[in-house]
Scaffold this motif. Sequence first.
Motif, short mmCIF file in Angstrom:
data_model
loop_
_atom_site.label_atom_id
_atom_site.label_comp_id
_atom_site.label_asym_id
_atom_site.label_seq_id
_atom_site.Cartn_x
_atom_site.Cartn_y
_atom_site.Cartn_z
N GLY A 265 0.81 -1.23 0.00
CA GLY A 265 0.00 0.00 0.00
C GLY A 265 0.83 1.27 0.00
N ARG A 300 12.64 -0.08 -8.69
CA ARG A 300 11.57 -0.65 -9.49
C ARG A 300 10.64 0.47 -9.96
NH1 ARG A 300 9.46 -6.53 -7.53
NH2 ARG A 300 11.28 -7.68 -8.23
N ARG A 388 -9.57 -0.08 2.38
CA ARG A 388 -9.40 -1.53 2.54
C ARG A 388 -10.05 -2.10 3.78
NH1 ARG A 388 -5.93 -4.74 -0.19
NH2 ARG A 388 -6.92 -3.62 -1.91
C1 SDX Z 1 -0.60 -3.44 -4.22
O1 SDX Z 1 -1.40 -8.25 -3.79
C2 SDX Z 1 -2.25 -7.32 -4.00
O2 SDX Z 1 -3.39 -7.58 -4.37
C3 SDX Z 1 -1.78 -5.93 -3.69
C4 SDX Z 1 -2.69 -4.80 -4.08
C5 SDX Z 1 -3.95 -4.79 -3.25
O3 SDX Z 1 -4.96 -4.24 -3.70
O4 SDX Z 1 -3.89 -5.26 -2.08
O5 SDX Z 1 -3.05 -4.89 -5.45
C6 SDX Z 1 -2.03 -3.44 -3.83
O6 SDX Z 1 0.24 -3.72 -3.41
C7 SDX Z 1 -0.24 -3.16 -5.65
C8 SDX Z 1 1.29 -3.31 -5.92
C9 SDX Z 1 1.96 -2.02 -5.46
N1 SDX Z 1 3.46 -2.18 -5.52
C10 SDX Z 1 4.17 -1.57 -6.45
O7 SDX Z 1 3.70 -0.90 -7.38
C11 SDX Z 1 5.68 -1.74 -6.26
C12 SDX Z 1 6.31 -2.07 -7.60
N2 SDX Z 1 5.91 -3.41 -8.01
C13 SDX Z 1 6.79 -4.49 -7.70
O8 SDX Z 1 7.58 -4.36 -6.57
C14 SDX Z 1 6.19 -5.86 -7.93
O9 SDX Z 1 5.60 -5.83 -9.16
C15 SDX Z 1 5.21 -6.42 -6.92
C16 SDX Z 1 5.76 -6.36 -5.53
C17 SDX Z 1 3.93 -5.66 -6.96
C18 SDX Z 1 4.95 -7.86 -7.28
O10 SDX Z 1 6.13 -8.54 -7.10
P1 SDX Z 1 6.24 -10.10 -7.42
O11 SDX Z 1 4.94 -10.70 -7.75
O12 SDX Z 1 7.04 -10.72 -6.33
O13 SDX Z 1 7.01 -10.07 -8.79
P2 SDX Z 1 8.50 -10.47 -8.96
O14 SDX Z 1 9.32 -9.70 -8.01
O15 SDX Z 1 8.56 -11.95 -8.93
O16 SDX Z 1 8.77 -9.89 -10.43
C19 SDX Z 1 8.74 -10.73 -11.56
C20 SDX Z 1 9.72 -10.06 -12.54
C21 SDX Z 1 11.12 -9.87 -11.95
O17 SDX Z 1 12.03 -9.83 -13.03
P3 SDX Z 1 12.77 -11.23 -13.49
O18 SDX Z 1 13.34 -11.85 -12.25
O19 SDX Z 1 11.66 -12.05 -14.12
O20 SDX Z 1 13.81 -10.77 -14.49
O21 SDX Z 1 9.25 -8.73 -12.85
C22 SDX Z 1 10.20 -7.79 -12.37
C23 SDX Z 1 11.05 -8.49 -11.36
O22 SDX Z 1 12.34 -7.88 -11.26
N3 SDX Z 1 9.43 -6.68 -11.80
C24 SDX Z 1 9.71 -5.40 -11.96
C25 SDX Z 1 8.68 -4.70 -11.31
N4 SDX Z 1 7.83 -5.57 -10.76
C26 SDX Z 1 8.31 -6.81 -11.07
N5 SDX Z 1 10.73 -4.77 -12.59
C27 SDX Z 1 10.72 -3.41 -12.57
N6 SDX Z 1 9.73 -2.67 -11.95
C28 SDX Z 1 8.72 -3.28 -11.34
N7 SDX Z 1 7.77 -2.56 -10.75
#
Ligand code: SDX
Length: 435
Positions: A265, A300, A388
């Motif tokens: 969040g 990120r 939420r």
């Molecule tokens: C919320 O879960 C929910 O439902 C949450 C939510 C809710 O309503 O409760 O929807 C609210 O939390 C939304 C998300 C907000 N967070 C962000 O915007 C932060 C930025 N996003 C990332 O940190 C990430 O996308 C997550 C944390 C949201 C998800 O992470 P995951 O599922 O653990 O994904 P991952 O780390 O396994 O990533 C997969 C790939 C990786 O690259 P590779 O290893 O495949 O090469 O995608 C890349 C990651 O490095 N990646 C990103 C990225 N997010 C994933 N690369 C750059 N920028 C990003 N934002």
Amino acid sequence: MTDRATLIIDGKEYHFPIITGSEGERGIDITRLRAQTGCVTLDPGLGNTGACTSEVTYIDGENGILRYRGIPIEQFAKGPNFIEVAWLLIFGKLPTPDEYEGFSWRLTNSAHLHEGMRHVYQAFPPNAPPMAALSAMFNVLSCYHPDIMGLEDDEVFSEAAARLISKVRTIAAYIYRFQLGLPVMYPDPDLSYCANLLHMMFSWPGKSYPIDDEVIEALNLIFILHADHEQNCSTSTVRVVGSSQANLFTSLAAGVSALWGPLHGGANVAVMDMLEGIRVGGLSIEQCVEKAKDKSDPFRLMGFGHRVYKNYDPRAKVLRNVCNRLLAKLKISDPLLDIARKLEDVALEDSYFVDRGLYPNVDFYSGIIMRALGIPTNMFTVMFAIGRLPGWIAHWREQHLRKGRIFRPRQVYTGPRETPYEAPAERSGFHEALG
Ligand code: SDX
């Protein structure tokens, strides 16, 4: 399709039932796995593990679908208010007119905080993080409402849900007012849920905050779109804490703490910091995108990506439209919105993001809307928590009614084998340290 899975371990077959959800999702029931095989599963981040069955919210991440009790969230874009959706999530159906009136009456008449709680606010330093104060105040609130801690029956539970959903606004508004050293504004029983929150935050003694219907509609929709999202980090936290039979208030306090993280969040704040960083000339949009792709860089693209959505977050689509409409209506030209749009265009042209299914999520546009509403950045995640709350309460109740088992995951131990205790004098380096 088969209704059981077969595991072969050391040449021996083990069978486990497969359950199928109402939308065709399938889960291998491994309740008896360790008893039968001696093995546990390993799934860091639990991305492949269903912690429960649930009837509250359905997400299809591949197709960008989100439904509350079966109703697609797009249908809330023009219509119900947040309280109606809160009732739907908590009690499982849309309220009858009587139920709605009764719940609204409870909310209106429980908006005040006990005056004793003001002393707690006075103890916070002015720069206290609002999410720290919010989490603390949920436990403080429980000290003033011992009568609704038991939740032994639906009537007590309904009263608790109403008080919490109502008072969270007052708690949040007081956090905002105290941090600025402003006099608190008491709730106004003649105002709607969202209007009352903005009144308590932005009115002045003798000068009420001017209520703009478009602003109220935007905040109402922000709360609805944040209301639930199945087993996300903070909701799972509420379920974990509630599984020990800890009370609802303290379970919600734990949910607030989990929501605070910038990967969850807290991302709505991190998005604004990122956009502001680009605006002041720190990084160009292209440099920002390249930095996000660089594995050696922890940066990120905030507001992008999601554990479940590998398509556009349906909430982000609605919020992008609200953003455009609200800023046009309020005649606001926010450079951060222009940067956000360009950032989205550049990223979605880039195979790194497209190949990984990284699209804007709920946090990408929500901050720009809240900024247009005059809400300070350090209160954005507090607003997320207000939205939420009904989802947290709904999941806590669902687990409570099912008398779910206490959460106690297993692990695979990789630490040292059995090791004897060494008295200090026997430890290597002890004598050298004494010189
Ligand atoms: C919320 O879960 C929910 O439902 C949450 C939510 C809710 O309503 O409760 O929807 C609210 O939390 C939304 C998300 C907000 N967070 C962000 O915007 C932060 C930025 N996003 C990332 O940190 C990430 O996308 C997550 C944390 C949201 C998800 O992470 P995951 O599922 O653990 O994904 P991952 O780390 O396994 O990533 C997969 C790939 C990786 O690259 P590779 O290893 O495949 O090469 O995608 C890349 C990651 O490095 N990646 C990103 C990225 N997010 C994933 N690369 C750059 N920028 C990003 N934002």
